[in-house]
Design an enzyme around this catalytic site. Structure first.
Site, short mmCIF file in Angstrom:
data_model
loop_
_atom_site.label_atom_id
_atom_site.label_comp_id
_atom_site.label_asym_id
_atom_site.label_seq_id
_atom_site.Cartn_x
_atom_site.Cartn_y
_atom_site.Cartn_z
N HIS A 1 -34.17 -41.97 -11.03
CA HIS A 1 -34.66 -42.06 -9.66
C HIS A 1 -35.95 -41.26 -9.51
CE1 HIS A 1 -30.56 -43.49 -8.68
NE2 HIS A 1 -31.13 -43.99 -7.59
N LYS B 1 -35.56 -37.41 -4.98
CA LYS B 1 -34.12 -37.55 -4.77
C LYS B 1 -33.46 -36.19 -5.02
CE LYS B 1 -30.04 -40.31 -5.85
NZ LYS B 1 -29.72 -40.46 -4.42
#
Length: 240
Positions: free
Chosen positions: A137, A141
């Protein structure tokens, strides 16, 4: 439909865009700078039909309780708070609150969940194959592993007898399912399941291209939750 948007980062802005395109009104926006504006009085006065919550593990649970007190159903995609999930379920059951949770709202990801379950069932008898998860990600995040990776891992552990639990990054025992979490650049989200043996490998992967599909699923879930009580997820929405 009047929506309260709790969390106004990149995901919140994408949700706002799609909600407006679908004819809804964003009647209340809550972010770090005005967190105190999330209260029962504001939710009531603005006739909020559904609250969409995308914040942090530290703040999510309290946000749910405020919305519940105002009688507003919640759609949440915040991850990392699930140790309190049973409490939310109890409130839905005993106080007729409405709550919709998904670790990932993308239609493609939820099909991927179904594929993962089926593949795990097929691979259960074949002990020569070890299984692992990798998730990638964007660097903003906050939690690791992702909620999506946790869902994938839980389904694998439930289906494969030789795996008893999952473990983030460190590999300590063959009984554990290893999840590797990487945070790179602006990657929206990639999840890969690999079954590896001495003779070959089997791999399935889902790669999100943008936040749009995720945000659309969130808004559709909010439409689904209007005037509802009870606990729901993507399987209820998609009839899976």
């Amino acid at each position: 439909m009047n929506i309260a948007l709790i969390g106004y980062g990149k995901m919140g802005k994408e949700i706002e865009k799609i909600a407006l395109e679908r004819g809804h009104t964003i009647s209340l926006i809550i972010d770090i700078a005005n967190a105190g504006d999330l209260n029962v009085a504001n939710l009531t006065q603005k006739n909020i039909d559904v609250a969409i919550e995308f914040t942090t593990p530290a703040t999510a649970y309290n946000n749910y309780l405020i919305c519940f007190e105002a009688g507003v159903p919640v759609v949440s995609g915040t991850t990392g708070w699930l140790e309190k999930f049973n409490s939310i379920q109890d409130l839905c059951d005993t106080q007729n609150r409405g709550f919709f949770y998904a670790s990932n709202f993308s239609l493609g990801v939820n099909i991927f969940f179904a594929l993962n379950k089926r593949l795990a069932e097929l691979m259960n008898p074949y002990n020569d194959y070890d299984v692992a998860i990798e998730e990638i990600h964007h660097t903003q995040k906050l939690d690791a592993p992702s909620g999506t990776a946790i869902t994938l891992a839980q389904d694998i552990v439930a289906a494969i007898d030789r795996k008893k639990s999952w473990q983030l990054n460190d590999f300590n025992s063959v009984d554990e399912l290893q999840i590797t979490a990487k945070r790179l650049g602006k990657v929206p989200g990639t999840h890969t399941i690999t079954y590896d043996s001495e003779v070959d490998s089997i791999e399935i992967s889902h790669c999100a291209k943008s936040r749009k599909g995720f945000a659309l699923g969130v808004v559709i879930a909010a439409e689904f939750m209007k005037d509802k009580t009870g606990l729901y997820g993507m399987n209820d929405l998609l009839g899976m």
